[in-house]
Design an enzyme around this catalytic site. Sequence first.
Site, PDB file in Angstrom:
ATOM      1  N   LYS A  17      -1.860 -28.848  34.385  1.00 39.69           N
ATOM      2  CA  LYS A  17      -1.195 -27.610  34.638  1.00 39.69           C
ATOM      3  C   LYS A  17      -2.059 -26.606  35.277  1.00 39.69           C
ATOM      4  O   LYS A  17      -3.129 -26.158  35.047  1.00 39.69           O
ATOM      5  CB  LYS A  17      -0.902 -26.801  33.477  1.00 39.69           C
ATOM      6  CG  LYS A  17       0.151 -25.743  33.418  1.00 39.69           C
ATOM      7  CD  LYS A  17       0.123 -24.641  32.513  1.00 39.69           C
ATOM      8  CE  LYS A  17      -1.143 -23.444  32.933  1.00 39.69           C
ATOM      9  NZ  LYS A  17      -1.135 -22.806  34.008  1.00 39.69           N
TER      10      LYS A  17
ATOM     11  N   GLU B 236     -14.610 -25.681  29.281  1.00 34.38           N
ATOM     12  CA  GLU B 236     -15.605 -25.085  30.127  1.00 34.38           C
ATOM     13  C   GLU B 236     -15.046 -23.790  30.319  1.00 34.38           C
ATOM     14  O   GLU B 236     -14.221 -23.421  30.995  1.00 34.38           O
ATOM     15  CB  GLU B 236     -15.521 -26.035  31.503  1.00 34.38           C
ATOM     16  CG  GLU B 236     -15.516 -27.505  31.642  1.00 34.38           C
ATOM     17  CD  GLU B 236     -16.884 -27.824  31.616  1.00 34.38           C
ATOM     18  OE1 GLU B 236     -17.761 -26.953  31.514  1.00 34.38           O
ATOM     19  OE2 GLU B 236     -17.179 -28.988  31.762  1.00 34.38           O
TER      20      GLU B 236
END
Length: 487
Positions: free
Chosen positions: A182, A257
């Site tokens: 996505k 992250e």
Amino acid sequence: MTDTLAPVKPARLIINGEAVDSASGRTFTTVNPATEEPICAVAEAGVEDVDRAVQAARAAFDGGPWPKMKPAERQRILWKLGDLILAHGDELGRLETLDNGKPVFEARQIDVPMVAGCFHYFSGWATKLTGETVPVSPGTLTYTLREPLGVVGAIIPWNFPMIMVGWKCAPALAAGNTVVLKPAMETPLTAVRIGELALEAGLPPGVLNIVPGRGSVAGEALVGHPLVDKISFTGSTEVGQRIMREAAGTVKKLTLELGGKSPNIVFADADQEAAVRGASTGIFYGKGEVCAAGSRLLVEQSIHAEFVAKLAERAKKLVPADPLDPKTRLGSLVSEKQMKTVLGYVEAGVKEGARIVAGGQRQPVNGKGWFVQATVLDRVDNRMKVAQEEIFGPVLAVIPFDDVDDAVRKANDIPYGLAAGVWTGDVKKAHAVARRLRAGTVWVNMYNFYDPGMPFGGYKASGFGRDLGADSLRDYTQVKSVWVNLE
Ligand code: NAD
Ligand code: MG
């Protein structure tokens, strides 16, 4: 040669090997932040589309060809995808610049080779993921198999839209997983284009699905989906925390992250010209919309005034300009919202007592765009908001320090731990400080360098798990122990 003025065709979802509209027929418009003009319509994935994509990825994993294929065959296809990305470099570079506002120099000369490099590098790993035989006893054959996880949901941000496709998909696919990716709403175009190129490279249907859509709809649907085995996320710490909570329901594996507020430390014994250049690219590269940006410049007290003067002079020469001009080095921020956030931080810094020595203003180009000047804030205290919070724009906070211990203390006095820089001519000091910094990456006498072979990721609130390098493959595989009775 790609026609650089060609209109951009509407982008569709890539599900099960085909470009399709969303089930609802909904689309959204993606905008060029440098001109504030629409680029094209993009199919908007809803919950139903994410479900279709996950089902396709599941089928391609459970019954399909991808994990069963000879690793050498996976290697060949992923290598070919790297080649196709290079062959379409002009087109991809331009698309990225239109969608994100970054200079085409960066998109074309740095981002394109990095994405291709990821597919080339990780293609080689497909044939090199091995288990071990373990000498438990003469009466058993005991060995491990390194196996893919299954379906990986990748959710990526808008700052490096195509690089993130490489960082997430190349290791996941090389290890034999299938992927539903996505992209961010602000910048969906290059991900969709790479999804098309992957099909051209021979990736079987369902192995890589691309579903642009809202985080709160398509993103959440992916995180909550029971048939997804892992979420690999890059984005803000806030959304990362939310994903962690949501993923608990289905015990998904995670790579996160997250944000950063990375210290770039300049000692008095550094090569000053090189350090000024490094401090400047450390924050102004990618308009400062870089998770690892060296956004806190720690400068040794004895050189502080001189160093800041040189840096300010350099920053003033870095003028925002048309991102499609190959000579431009400072583009437009990604959105009006981001520009307002960044300018709000500059204002907050001044209120807290920081002094603007360069930039500080919006600067439209040809009367348009969400450009912000290269900004340097001096006299920042590490406790100020502009020193503690991620600004994600071309704004540098300069903080003086007294000695090595003070530098390390200030550098680590932050919830984040993504990256850090050290500038010094003293080799012992360089290595000693590198060890004491609580950050996933430390650059010595350089800043903002990346390679598919070097792991990248966070300490502390900057997340966990690694992108890139052999270490990332651990996060896309699991180990099975097999015991065979030989007696
Ligand atoms: P963001 O967290 O708002 O969005 C990132 C992605 O998550 C987007 O695709 C978004 O649609 C999606 N998302 C949003 N809400 C969601 C939800 N509830 N469930 C699932 N998905 C959801 O971040 P952003 O504003 O797009 O990007 C900027 C941030 O990304 C910065 O904080 C930056 O530090 C971080 N970043 C980190 C790295 C890294 O490697 N550590 C790299 C680039 C960017
Ligand atoms: Mg856009």
